[in-house]
Design a protein around this motif. Structure first.
Motif, PDB file in Angstrom:
ATOM      1  N   LEU A  68       0.952  -1.200   0.055  1.00  0.00           N
ATOM      2  CA  LEU A  68       0.092  -0.088   0.159  1.00  0.00           C
ATOM      3  C   LEU A  68       0.788   1.173   0.074  1.00  0.00           C
ATOM      4  CD1 LEU A  68      -2.910   0.774  -0.164  1.00  0.00           C
ATOM      5  CD2 LEU A  68      -2.894   0.807   2.448  1.00  0.00           C
ATOM      6  N   THR A  69       1.757   1.320   0.676  1.00  0.00           N
ATOM      7  CA  THR A  69       2.684   2.431   0.844  1.00  0.00           C
ATOM      8  C   THR A  69       3.339   2.885  -0.289  1.00  0.00           C
ATOM      9  OG1 THR A  69       3.247   2.051   3.159  1.00  0.00           O
ATOM     10  CG2 THR A  69       4.662   3.685   2.015  1.00  0.00           C
ATOM     11  N   PRO A  70       4.097   2.264  -1.275  1.00  0.00           N
ATOM     12  CA  PRO A  70       4.409   2.524  -2.358  1.00  0.00           C
ATOM     13  C   PRO A  70       3.243   2.968  -3.610  1.00  0.00           C
ATOM     14  CG  PRO A  70       5.152   0.299  -1.975  1.00  0.00           C
ATOM     15  CD  PRO A  70       4.348   0.699  -0.902  1.00  0.00           C
ATOM     16  N   ARG A  74       2.991   6.962  -4.846  1.00  0.00           N
ATOM     17  CA  ARG A  74       2.831   7.312  -6.391  1.00  0.00           C
ATOM     18  C   ARG A  74       1.327   8.226  -6.813  1.00  0.00           C
ATOM     19  NH1 ARG A  74       4.590   2.059  -7.036  1.00  0.00           N
ATOM     20  NH2 ARG A  74       2.417   0.971  -7.123  1.00  0.00           N
ATOM     21  N   MET A  75       0.271   7.721  -6.068  1.00  0.00           N
ATOM     22  CA  MET A  75      -0.849   8.505  -6.276  1.00  0.00           C
ATOM     23  C   MET A  75      -0.560   9.807  -5.672  1.00  0.00           C
ATOM     24  SD  MET A  75      -3.591   5.468  -5.242  1.00  0.00           S
ATOM     25  CE  MET A  75      -5.058   6.165  -6.201  1.00  0.00           C
ATOM     26  N   VAL A  76       0.135  10.006  -4.438  1.00  0.00           N
ATOM     27  CA  VAL A  76       0.374  11.457  -3.949  1.00  0.00           C
ATOM     28  C   VAL A  76       1.251  12.140  -5.163  1.00  0.00           C
ATOM     29  CG1 VAL A  76       1.720  12.680  -2.637  1.00  0.00           C
ATOM     30  CG2 VAL A  76       0.264  10.837  -1.730  1.00  0.00           C
ATOM     31  N   ALA A  77       2.170  11.583  -5.670  1.00  0.00           N
ATOM     32  CA  ALA A  77       3.086  12.238  -6.809  1.00  0.00           C
ATOM     33  C   ALA A  77       2.214  12.687  -7.982  1.00  0.00           C
ATOM     34  CB  ALA A  77       4.134  11.367  -7.174  1.00  0.00           C
ATOM     35  N   ASN A  78       1.262  11.918  -8.233  1.00  0.00           N
ATOM     36  CA  ASN A  78       0.417  12.026  -9.353  1.00  0.00           C
ATOM     37  C   ASN A  78      -1.070  13.019  -8.852  1.00  0.00           C
ATOM     38  OD1 ASN A  78       1.826  10.772 -11.547  1.00  0.00           O
ATOM     39  ND2 ASN A  78       1.109   8.982 -10.533  1.00  0.00           N
ATOM     40  N   ASP A  79      -0.982  13.470  -7.857  1.00  0.00           N
ATOM     41  CA  ASP A  79      -2.082  14.562  -7.603  1.00  0.00           C
ATOM     42  C   ASP A  79      -3.388  13.784  -7.200  1.00  0.00           C
ATOM     43  OD1 ASP A  79      -0.286  16.634  -7.369  1.00  0.00           O
ATOM     44  OD2 ASP A  79      -0.592  16.881  -9.402  1.00  0.00           O
ATOM     45  N   TRP A  80      -3.467  12.346  -7.061  1.00  0.00           N
ATOM     46  CA  TRP A  80      -4.833  11.840  -6.626  1.00  0.00           C
ATOM     47  C   TRP A  80      -5.061  11.828  -5.188  1.00  0.00           C
ATOM     48  CZ3 TRP A  80      -7.928  10.446 -10.270  1.00  0.00           C
ATOM     49  CH2 TRP A  80      -7.520  10.251 -11.661  1.00  0.00           C
ATOM     50  N   LEU A  81      -4.190  11.830  -4.225  1.00  0.00           N
ATOM     51  CA  LEU A  81      -4.129  11.886  -2.911  1.00  0.00           C
ATOM     52  C   LEU A  81      -3.068  12.622  -2.250  1.00  0.00           C
ATOM     53  CD1 LEU A  81      -4.039   8.092  -2.268  1.00  0.00           C
ATOM     54  CD2 LEU A  81      -6.205   9.053  -2.741  1.00  0.00           C
ATOM     55  N   ARG A  82      -3.507  12.941  -0.851  1.00  0.00           N
ATOM     56  CA  ARG A  82      -2.399  13.590  -0.051  1.00  0.00           C
ATOM     57  C   ARG A  82      -2.248  12.878   1.300  1.00  0.00           C
ATOM     58  NH1 ARG A  82      -4.873  17.010   4.013  1.00  0.00           N
ATOM     59  NH2 ARG A  82      -7.005  17.415   3.439  1.00  0.00           N
ATOM     60  N   LYS A  83      -1.287  12.875   1.845  1.00  0.00           N
ATOM     61  CA  LYS A  83      -0.793  12.460   3.102  1.00  0.00           C
ATOM     62  C   LYS A  83      -0.709  13.440   4.114  1.00  0.00           C
ATOM     63  CE  LYS A  83       3.008   9.964   2.193  1.00  0.00           C
ATOM     64  NZ  LYS A  83       3.927   8.842   2.015  1.00  0.00           N
ATOM     65  N   GLU A  84      -1.232  13.172   5.548  1.00  0.00           N
ATOM     66  CA  GLU A  84      -1.431  14.224   6.610  1.00  0.00           C
ATOM     67  C   GLU A  84      -1.077  13.341   7.736  1.00  0.00           C
ATOM     68  OE1 GLU A  84      -4.442  16.955   8.301  1.00  0.00           O
ATOM     69  OE2 GLU A  84      -4.180  17.221   6.501  1.00  0.00           O
ATOM     70  N   LYS A 100      -8.393  16.312  -7.817  1.00  0.00           N
ATOM     71  CA  LYS A 100      -8.412  15.628  -9.071  1.00  0.00           C
ATOM     72  C   LYS A 100      -9.127  14.278  -8.949  1.00  0.00           C
ATOM     73  CE  LYS A 100      -4.936  13.088 -11.918  1.00  0.00           C
ATOM     74  NZ  LYS A 100      -3.498  12.988 -12.324  1.00  0.00           N
ATOM     75  N   ALA A 101      -9.176  13.749  -7.713  1.00  0.00           N
ATOM     76  CA  ALA A 101      -9.878  12.449  -7.515  1.00  0.00           C
ATOM     77  C   ALA A 101     -11.416  12.701  -7.425  1.00  0.00           C
ATOM     78  CB  ALA A 101      -9.421  11.900  -6.123  1.00  0.00           C
TER      79      ALA A 101
END
Length: 145
Positions: A68-70, A74-84, A100-101
């Motif tokens: 899940l982590t990688p 990748r999804m953060v790098a592609n602007d689908w998600l953000r981590k906090e 975007k999502a």
């Protein structure tokens, strides 16, 4: 009995082959969005319940953090998600959908629905298959616990 032990009569092989066909089917729809099938599952889970921890997301999708982590990275790098990171407990990392999502949800889900409909699976058949697979999954889980 000997006929039962042939490859074509193995339920596990039929499920495996069907899963592969679903992955190919979904991949053809998701590729233009730059998404993989597992990434789509992440989006589905978060569209249902946004702002969950990585651990909660992994439990929902039955994926370990090593997988899940990688994917999240990748999804953060592609602007689908953000981590906090949690301000209360720094060990917890929450995952949120990016704009975007939200923006692409209808586009993605309508294309997925269209390709599923192209398989000519009627709603009643779909519902029955879901019930049977859920029951089978429960029996396997009970056996393994």
């Amino acid at each position: 009995m000997n006929d039962f032990m042939t490859l074509k009569n193995q339920l596990c092989f039929a499920v495996y082959e069907t899963a592969g066909e679903f992955t190919k089917l979904y991949s053809s729809v998701l590729q233009p969005f730059g998404l993989t099938y597992p990434q789509y599952l992440v989006l589905l889970a978060l569209w249902e319940n946004d702002g969950v921890t990585v651990k909660e997301l992994g439990e929902q999708l039955n994926l370990g953090t090593g997988t899940l982590t990688p994917m999240i990275t990748r999804m953060v790098a592609n602007d689908w998600l953000r981590k906090e990171r949690s301000k209360v407990d720094e060990r917890k990392v929450y995952i949120y959908l990016q704009e975007k999502a939200h923006r692409e949800k209808t586009n993605i889900t309508s294309k997925v629905a269209k390709v599923i409909q192209s398989c000519q699976i009627e709603f009643e058949e779909y519902h029955q298959l879901m019930q049977q697979l859920t029951a089978l999954q429960e029996k396997l889980k009970q056996r393994n616990s």
